[in-house]
Design an enzyme around this catalytic site. Structure first.
Site, short mmCIF file in Angstrom:
data_model
loop_
_atom_site.label_atom_id
_atom_site.label_comp_id
_atom_site.label_asym_id
_atom_site.label_seq_id
_atom_site.Cartn_x
_atom_site.Cartn_y
_atom_site.Cartn_z
N GLY A 99 57.29 24.56 30.94
CA GLY A 99 58.65 24.14 31.20
C GLY A 99 58.96 24.19 32.69
O GLY A 99 58.09 23.98 33.52
N ASP A 214 45.41 35.25 31.21
CA ASP A 214 45.80 34.01 31.88
C ASP A 214 45.90 34.21 33.38
O ASP A 214 46.84 33.72 34.02
CB ASP A 214 47.13 33.50 31.31
CG ASP A 214 47.37 32.02 31.62
OD1 ASP A 214 46.38 31.30 31.89
OD2 ASP A 214 48.53 31.58 31.58
#
Length: 420
Positions: A99, A214
């Site tokens: 986003g 990540d």
């Protein structure tokens, strides 16, 4: 300290280990959450129950036991729309598969924040949103980004973080504009050390351990002093406990940063994060992306290109970012490459612990063990300079031998020559 044998691969025993709501979350406002059953004692300098971030609000307790673990402030969508000027383009500071991120100012406190508005059709879904809220509510460290609060109004999912004014490490390292000043060597090592400390906390201090999963330069955020903090915990996963050696998971993460054994089997360990750190460190050294299709075929994959050079110390200078203009300590480069090479071992068991990486990187910058030190003053003549460098080198090497000598055999078996 610059040898490949300066890591102990013997596993260590893992250490044991609001601004409250202005409103009570409306029923259905926050989806159901599985309780995070954090075992009893955390380290003494950590708090088992996070304290409120402000004294101006009252504690609000959700009847749902799972929600009791969330110690972040809740915001209405209207509050965050006001903070970001209705999510105007001028406030946009980042965008990705999850986003958009906006810079905002909270109306009640005047605090500058970063607001991440999750794309409802994006890569980070409801599960990842919940994981991030839970993780950052329970985990607190100077090298982890601070979660201020969240919004779960209807189908809106937003996260509110402390604002990191210098952006991400990627912003200052990869594909920088001609007028942009490249990161100097010691700043790169400072960023690497900060990221390593964050991972070490997750692996060795959190109980149970947390696998970040990540790590990449875009997820390492920097404050005004370029102190590094890990962000985006949506993919984080609790590590193995007891007799378990790994946790099984669907392979997720960013291509190029994932450890080979995790890609092959889906078996996740803290050593998977160590591999990802090796990739990040190599990017900091070279100024190259891990995957860059604009380069020649032989150089498109950073790891494949660098591994043959790891075996030839005389070629280590080829790995240095050209934008550094040769302004780096040769011995420091050798040591940094040594650390990266050990982290990038194919066999997970051969990789160092993050605590060993922190120890190694502590020798590579103007900070030692977190205590600022002054860089050496320019000597009066070349003889003094040579003598000073010799003393510093001998001190670093002696320290490395002392705490890492028992892993020399592992380094020899890996086929990578020692620098000593």
């Amino acid at each position: 300290m610059s040898c490949f044998s300066c890591f102990s691969t013997q596993e260590k025993r893992t250490a044991r280990r609001t601004h409250s709501n202005r409103r009570t979350p409306a029923p259905g406002g926050l989806p159901s959450i599985e309780p995070y059953n954090a075992p009893q004692p955390w380290p003494e300098n950590q708090k088992a129950t996070p304290t409120p971030r402000s004294h101006n609000t009252k504690d609000t307790t959700n009847k749902d036991d799972a929600s009791k673990n969330i110690a972040a402030q809740t915001f209405t969508f209207r509050e965050l729309a006001t903070a970001t000027k209705n999510f105007r383009q001028e406030c946009l500071i980042g965008e990705g598969g999850f986003g958009r991120v906006y810079k905002g100012k909270l109306e009640m406190t005047g605090q500058i924040v970063a607001v991440k508005q999750l794309d409802r059709n994006g890569l980070q879904g409801n599960k990842e949103f919940l994981v991030e809220v839970l993780m950052l509510s329970l985990l607190h460290h100077p090298n982890l980004v601070n979660l201020i609060g969240y919004c779960a109004d209807g189908d809106q999912r937003l996260l509110v973080y402390e604002y990191m004014s210098s952006g991400s490490a990627e912003d200052h390292l990869l594909d920088i504009s001609p007028e942009q000043e490249p990161l100097e060597w010691f700043m790169r090592m400072k960023i690497a050390l900060g990221a390593a400390k964050g991972l070490d906390y997750l692996h060795d201090k959190a109980n149970p351990p947390v696998i970040y999963r990540d790590l990449k330069t875009s997820n390492i955020l920097l404050d005004e002093d370029y102190n590094a903090k890990l962000s985006d915990f949506g993919l984080a996963k609790l590590g193995p406990v007891g007799d378990k050696t790994h946790v099984s998971s669907r392979v997720m993460g960013t291509y190029g940063y994932c450890a080979p054994e995790y890609q092959r089997t889906g078996q996740l360990t803290t050593k998977s994060d160590v591999y990802s750190f090796g990739v990040v460190l190599l990017e900091l050294i070279t100024g190259r992306r891990v995957i860059d299709t604009t380069r020649s075929n032989a150089e498109q994959n950073l790891i494949s290109w660098a591994k043959p050079i790891f075996k030839e110390p005389s070629r280590f200078k080829e790995l240095a970012d050209p934008l550094l203009g040769g302004n780096f300590p040769v011995r420091g480069l050798q040591q940094a490459v040594a650390v990266a090479a050990m982290c990038l071992q194919e066999e997970a068991a051969s990789r160092p612990l993050m605590s060993d990486v922190v120890s190694a990187l502590s020798f590579l910058g103007p900070e030692a063990n977190g205590t600022p030190i002054s860089l050496p003053s320019p000597p009066c003549d070349e003889n003094q300079m040579a003598e000073k460098e010799h003393e510093e080198r001998e001190k670093a090497v002696a320290e490395a031998i002392e705490w890492g000598s028992n892993s020399r055999q592992v380094a020899l078996q890996s086929g990578i020559p020692s620098l000593l």
